[in-house]
Motif scaffolding. Structure first.
Motif, mmCIF file in Angstrom:
data_model
loop_
_atom_site.group_PDB
_atom_site.id
_atom_site.type_symbol
_atom_site.label_atom_id
_atom_site.label_comp_id
_atom_site.label_asym_id
_atom_site.label_seq_id
_atom_site.Cartn_x
_atom_site.Cartn_y
_atom_site.Cartn_z
ATOM 1 N N THR A 110 0.840 -1.186 0.000
ATOM 2 C CA THR A 110 0.000 0.000 0.000
ATOM 3 C C THR A 110 0.877 1.238 0.000
ATOM 4 N N ALA A 111 0.273 2.350 -0.375
ATOM 5 C CA ALA A 111 1.008 3.613 -0.399
ATOM 6 C C ALA A 111 1.258 4.078 1.027
ATOM 7 N N SER A 112 2.348 4.767 1.204
ATOM 8 C CA SER A 112 2.692 5.268 2.522
ATOM 9 C C SER A 112 3.370 6.618 2.415
ATOM 10 N N ALA A 113 2.913 7.569 3.212
ATOM 11 C CA ALA A 113 3.572 8.868 3.250
ATOM 12 C C ALA A 113 4.920 8.744 3.944
ATOM 13 N N ASP A 114 5.108 7.678 4.726
ATOM 14 C CA ASP A 114 6.353 7.478 5.463
ATOM 15 C C ASP A 114 7.294 6.525 4.749
ATOM 16 N N SER B 33 -1.239 15.031 -1.607
ATOM 17 C CA SER B 33 -2.269 15.277 -0.601
ATOM 18 C C SER B 33 -3.265 14.121 -0.522
ATOM 19 N N GLY B 34 -3.214 13.208 -1.470
ATOM 20 C CA GLY B 34 -4.060 12.017 -1.478
ATOM 21 C C GLY B 34 -3.318 10.900 -2.181
ATOM 22 N N GLU B 35 -3.971 9.777 -2.290
ATOM 23 C CA GLU B 35 -3.330 8.622 -2.907
ATOM 24 C C GLU B 35 -3.592 8.606 -4.409
ATOM 25 N N VAL B 36 -2.535 8.420 -5.193
ATOM 26 C CA VAL B 36 -2.682 8.231 -6.636
ATOM 27 C C VAL B 36 -2.753 6.723 -6.882
ATOM 28 N N PRO B 37 -3.756 6.269 -7.654
ATOM 29 C CA PRO B 37 -3.899 4.820 -7.861
ATOM 30 C C PRO B 37 -2.854 4.273 -8.828
ATOM 31 N N ALA B 38 -2.722 2.966 -8.843
ATOM 32 C CA ALA B 38 -1.855 2.304 -9.822
ATOM 33 C C ALA B 38 -2.393 2.598 -11.217
ATOM 34 N N GLY B 39 -1.471 2.625 -12.195
ATOM 35 C CA GLY B 39 -1.860 2.887 -13.572
ATOM 36 C C GLY B 39 -1.103 4.080 -14.119
ATOM 37 N N HIS B 40 -1.623 4.655 -15.187
ATOM 38 C CA HIS B 40 -0.983 5.799 -15.828
ATOM 39 C C HIS B 40 -1.332 7.085 -15.095
ATOM 40 N N ASP C 39 8.939 0.822 -9.108
ATOM 41 C CA ASP C 39 7.510 0.681 -9.365
ATOM 42 C C ASP C 39 6.880 1.952 -9.932
ATOM 43 N N VAL C 40 7.699 2.962 -10.222
ATOM 44 C CA VAL C 40 7.271 4.170 -10.914
ATOM 45 C C VAL C 40 8.164 4.289 -12.146
ATOM 46 N N ARG C 41 7.554 4.097 -13.321
ATOM 47 C CA ARG C 41 8.357 4.087 -14.557
ATOM 48 C C ARG C 41 7.985 5.265 -15.437
ATOM 49 N N PRO C 42 8.954 6.143 -15.743
ATOM 50 C CA PRO C 42 8.662 7.243 -16.660
ATOM 51 C C PRO C 42 8.420 6.716 -18.073
ATOM 52 N N VAL C 43 7.433 7.304 -18.755
ATOM 53 C CA VAL C 43 7.085 6.912 -20.110
ATOM 54 C C VAL C 43 7.505 7.999 -21.099
ATOM 55 N N SER C 44 7.232 9.258 -20.748
ATOM 56 C CA SER C 44 7.637 10.384 -21.591
ATOM 57 C C SER C 44 7.729 11.636 -20.728
ATOM 58 N N GLU C 45 8.359 12.661 -21.294
ATOM 59 C CA GLU C 45 8.581 13.894 -20.554
ATOM 60 C C GLU C 45 8.505 15.067 -21.526
ATOM 61 N N ALA C 46 7.900 16.166 -21.102
ATOM 62 C CA ALA C 46 7.843 17.397 -21.888
ATOM 63 C C ALA C 46 8.302 18.548 -21.000
ATOM 64 N N VAL D 139 3.957 8.837 -16.278
ATOM 65 C CA VAL D 139 4.521 7.697 -15.559
ATOM 66 C C VAL D 139 3.515 6.561 -15.513
ATOM 67 N N GLN D 140 4.044 5.360 -15.341
ATOM 68 C CA GLN D 140 3.235 4.162 -15.102
ATOM 69 C C GLN D 140 3.531 3.729 -13.671
ATOM 70 N N LEU D 141 2.501 3.649 -12.851
ATOM 71 C CA LEU D 141 2.641 3.275 -11.439
ATOM 72 C C LEU D 141 2.190 1.830 -11.251
ATOM 73 N N ASP D 142 3.048 1.017 -10.652
ATOM 74 C CA ASP D 142 2.703 -0.387 -10.400
ATOM 75 C C ASP D 142 1.830 -0.567 -9.168
ATOM 76 N N ARG D 143 1.808 0.443 -8.309
ATOM 77 C CA ARG D 143 1.009 0.366 -7.080
ATOM 78 C C ARG D 143 0.569 1.767 -6.690
ATOM 79 N N PRO D 144 -0.424 1.897 -5.837
ATOM 80 C CA PRO D 144 -0.833 3.218 -5.364
ATOM 81 C C PRO D 144 0.325 3.894 -4.618
ATOM 82 N N ARG D 145 0.372 5.215 -4.702
ATOM 83 C CA ARG D 145 1.459 5.965 -4.064
ATOM 84 C C ARG D 145 0.908 7.216 -3.380
ATOM 85 N N ARG D 146 1.570 7.624 -2.293
ATOM 86 C CA ARG D 146 1.291 8.902 -1.644
ATOM 87 C C ARG D 146 2.483 9.849 -1.764
ATOM 88 N N SER D 147 3.585 9.333 -2.307
ATOM 89 C CA SER D 147 4.746 10.184 -2.579
ATOM 90 C C SER D 147 5.491 9.615 -3.780
#
Length: 118
Positions: free
Chosen positions: A15-19, A106-113, A30-37, A57-65
């Protein structure tokens, strides 16, 4: 009499953790950059530059940071926008003098793009 097989508890999904602990050298895999502008404004008579960046980015799991490589940025605003969802505001902090920074959400970003906007 035969012994009963050992009971194993299911392993919970990460699970995502602020700590979340600070990465040592490499950023989390588990955070993979796909492209950048990038859009930069550079004025030779000024000490600093300004601009904005969008990182898909592509996130493999939910993140808080989210951890990034950057040094001594003055971030005026940041957010992470998951696909088909509202932007999640974030704050930037330099974590060390070697170029490690963190976006605290400020909240959790879900897994995915998602798109990081700074």
């Amino acid at each position: 009499m035969t012994p009963a097989p050992p009971v194993t508890a299911p392993v919970p999904a990460p699970t995502a953790s602020a700590d979340e602990p600070r990465p040592a050298l490499r950023l989390p895999g588990d955070v993979r950059p796909v492209s950048e502008a990038l859009e930069l404004t550079i004025r030779p008579d000024q000490e600093r530059f300004s601009g904005k960046v969008d990182i898909d980015v592509q996130l493999d799991r939910p993140r808080r940071s989210l951890w990034l490589h950057a040094r001594k940025l003055h971030v005026s605003s940041a957010s992470v926008v998951p696909d088909a969802a509202a932007a999640i505001p974030a704050t930037w902090s330099d974590e060390d003098d070697h170029g490690l920074g963190r976006l605290a959400l400020s909240g959790e970003v879900p897994a995915g793009h998602a798109k990081i906007h700074i």
